[in-house]
Design a protein around this motif. Structure first.
Motif, PDB file in Angstrom:
ATOM      1  N   ASP A 107      -3.108   5.058 -10.576  1.00 56.35           N
ATOM      2  CA  ASP A 107      -3.145   6.128  -9.585  1.00 56.35           C
ATOM      3  C   ASP A 107      -2.734   5.601  -8.203  1.00 56.35           C
ATOM      4  O   ASP A 107      -2.072   6.290  -7.438  1.00 56.35           O
ATOM      5  CB  ASP A 107      -4.538   6.779  -9.531  1.00 56.35           C
ATOM      6  N   ASN A 108      -3.109   4.342  -7.886  1.00 57.60           N
ATOM      7  CA  ASN A 108      -2.690   3.743  -6.612  1.00 57.60           C
ATOM      8  C   ASN A 108      -1.200   3.440  -6.586  1.00 57.60           C
ATOM      9  O   ASN A 108      -0.567   3.514  -5.538  1.00 57.60           O
ATOM     10  CB  ASN A 108      -3.470   2.463  -6.325  1.00 57.60           C
ATOM     11  N   LYS A 110       1.060   5.219  -7.771  1.00 53.67           N
ATOM     12  CA  LYS A 110       1.787   6.462  -7.481  1.00 53.67           C
ATOM     13  C   LYS A 110       2.019   6.664  -5.989  1.00 53.67           C
ATOM     14  O   LYS A 110       3.010   7.250  -5.596  1.00 53.67           O
ATOM     15  CB  LYS A 110       1.029   7.662  -8.053  1.00 53.67           C
ATOM     16  N   SER A 111       1.081   6.167  -5.170  1.00 50.68           N
ATOM     17  CA  SER A 111       1.250   6.331  -3.708  1.00 50.68           C
ATOM     18  C   SER A 111       1.664   5.021  -3.031  1.00 50.68           C
ATOM     19  O   SER A 111       1.713   4.943  -1.806  1.00 50.68           O
ATOM     20  CB  SER A 111      -0.046   6.860  -3.085  1.00 50.68           C
ATOM     21  N   PHE A 112       1.970   4.015  -3.825  1.00 52.56           N
ATOM     22  CA  PHE A 112       2.289   2.687  -3.292  1.00 52.56           C
ATOM     23  C   PHE A 112       3.470   2.727  -2.315  1.00 52.56           C
ATOM     24  O   PHE A 112       3.490   1.998  -1.324  1.00 52.56           O
ATOM     25  CB  PHE A 112       2.557   1.711  -4.446  1.00 52.56           C
ATOM     26  N   HIS A 113       4.437   3.601  -2.561  1.00 54.55           N
ATOM     27  CA  HIS A 113       5.610   3.686  -1.682  1.00 54.55           C
ATOM     28  C   HIS A 113       5.248   4.158  -0.266  1.00 54.55           C
ATOM     29  O   HIS A 113       6.064   4.060   0.648  1.00 54.55           O
ATOM     30  CB  HIS A 113       6.669   4.611  -2.295  1.00 54.55           C
ATOM     31  N   LYS A 114       4.011   4.630  -0.074  1.00 54.92           N
ATOM     32  CA  LYS A 114       3.551   5.072   1.252  1.00 54.92           C
ATOM     33  C   LYS A 114       2.803   3.960   2.002  1.00 54.92           C
ATOM     34  O   LYS A 114       2.438   4.129   3.160  1.00 54.92           O
ATOM     35  CB  LYS A 114       2.628   6.288   1.117  1.00 54.92           C
ATOM     36  N   TRP A 115       2.541   2.843   1.328  1.00 63.35           N
ATOM     37  CA  TRP A 115       1.806   1.742   1.952  1.00 63.35           C
ATOM     38  C   TRP A 115       2.669   1.080   3.021  1.00 63.35           C
ATOM     39  O   TRP A 115       3.898   1.018   2.894  1.00 63.35           O
ATOM     40  CB  TRP A 115       1.428   0.682   0.925  1.00 63.35           C
ATOM     41  N   TYR A 118       5.325  -1.791   1.953  1.00 66.75           N
ATOM     42  CA  TYR A 118       5.205  -1.907   0.492  1.00 66.75           C
ATOM     43  C   TYR A 118       6.357  -2.711  -0.106  1.00 66.75           C
ATOM     44  O   TYR A 118       6.176  -3.452  -1.076  1.00 66.75           O
ATOM     45  CB  TYR A 118       5.105  -0.514  -0.161  1.00 66.75           C
ATOM     46  N   ASN A 136      -0.264  12.489 -14.674  1.00 70.58           N
ATOM     47  CA  ASN A 136       0.874  12.175 -13.808  1.00 70.58           C
ATOM     48  C   ASN A 136       1.488  10.843 -14.215  1.00 70.58           C
ATOM     49  O   ASN A 136       0.790   9.894 -14.490  1.00 70.58           O
ATOM     50  CB  ASN A 136       0.432  12.090 -12.344  1.00 70.58           C
ATOM     51  N   ASN A 139       5.462   6.654 -10.428  1.00 70.72           N
ATOM     52  CA  ASN A 139       6.683   6.848  -9.657  1.00 70.72           C
ATOM     53  C   ASN A 139       7.825   6.073 -10.327  1.00 70.72           C
ATOM     54  O   ASN A 139       7.717   4.877 -10.571  1.00 70.72           O
ATOM     55  CB  ASN A 139       6.422   6.329  -8.239  1.00 70.72           C
TER      56      ASN A 139
END
Length: 192
Positions: A107-108, A110-115, A118, A136, A139
């Motif tokens: 789940d993390n 999936k949003s890694f590209h927002k870190w 990254y 889901n 990415n």
């Protein structure tokens, strides 16, 4: 030495965390897994988050019988709010002979590209991903990436939130926690 960093509030640490960390330590090329206790964000409402050192004590108690699992307070001394990239830079300076990797749930990822930074993290560090029950998909930019390793760890449907709520309503959660963690929570009347 290859170290996997498992970040979390660990509020409280439970057997699900230990199962995942131990599985990754035993079934990957990592030598150790460090539980990095994330400090309380001073800008967030405290809610039911225990003090940083109380949570570190819980992690210490949970991991002391496992040679490959270690507690870490490395983020306690870093400026807040903190970013993973800053922790990695700090660790690399402090332990130049260690190689650090991240451990995260899918789940993390999936949003890694927002870190923050990254791409720099991915360029310099491996990421070990454990499964979570989810519809889901990860990415696609990370599918098959050479630095991302999906670990076939057991899926643990256990959360610290569930445990805190159960303690508050006087349910028996003892089987979900390492014995010495349960004893400390009970003795200190945490989450009641």
């Amino acid at each position: 030495m290859k170290i996997g960093l498992y970040f979390g509030s660990f509020n409280p640490i439970h057997i699900g965390h230990l199962v995942i960390a131990n599985h990754i330590a035993e079934h990957s090329d990592l030598d150790q897994v460090w539980f990095v206790v994330t400090p309380h964000n001073p800008f967030k409402k405290k809610s039911s988050l225990l003090d940083n050192y109380q949570r570190l004590e819980l992690v210490y108690r949970a991991t002391k019988d496992y040679d490959k699992l270690k507690p870490s307070d490395i983020e306690f001394s870093l400026p807040q709010p903190n970013y993973t990239i800053n922790t990695l830079v700090h660790l690399q300076e402090k332990y130049p002979n260690h190689e650090f990797s991240l451990i995260m749930g899918e789940d993390n990822l999936k949003s890694f590209h927002k870190w923050k930074n990254y791409d720099v993290i991915l360029e310099n560090h491996d990421i070990y991903v454990y499964p979570r029950i989810s519809d889901n998909k990860v990415n696609t930019q990370f599918t098959g990436h050479k630095k991302i390793h999906v670990v076939n760890a057991p899926i643990m449907e256990l959360s610290s939130t569930f445990i805190r709520n159960a303690i508050k309503t006087r349910k028996n959660v003892k089987p979900m926690l390492p014995e010495n963690v349960w004893e400390y929570l009970d003795e200190m009347n945490f989450y009641r």
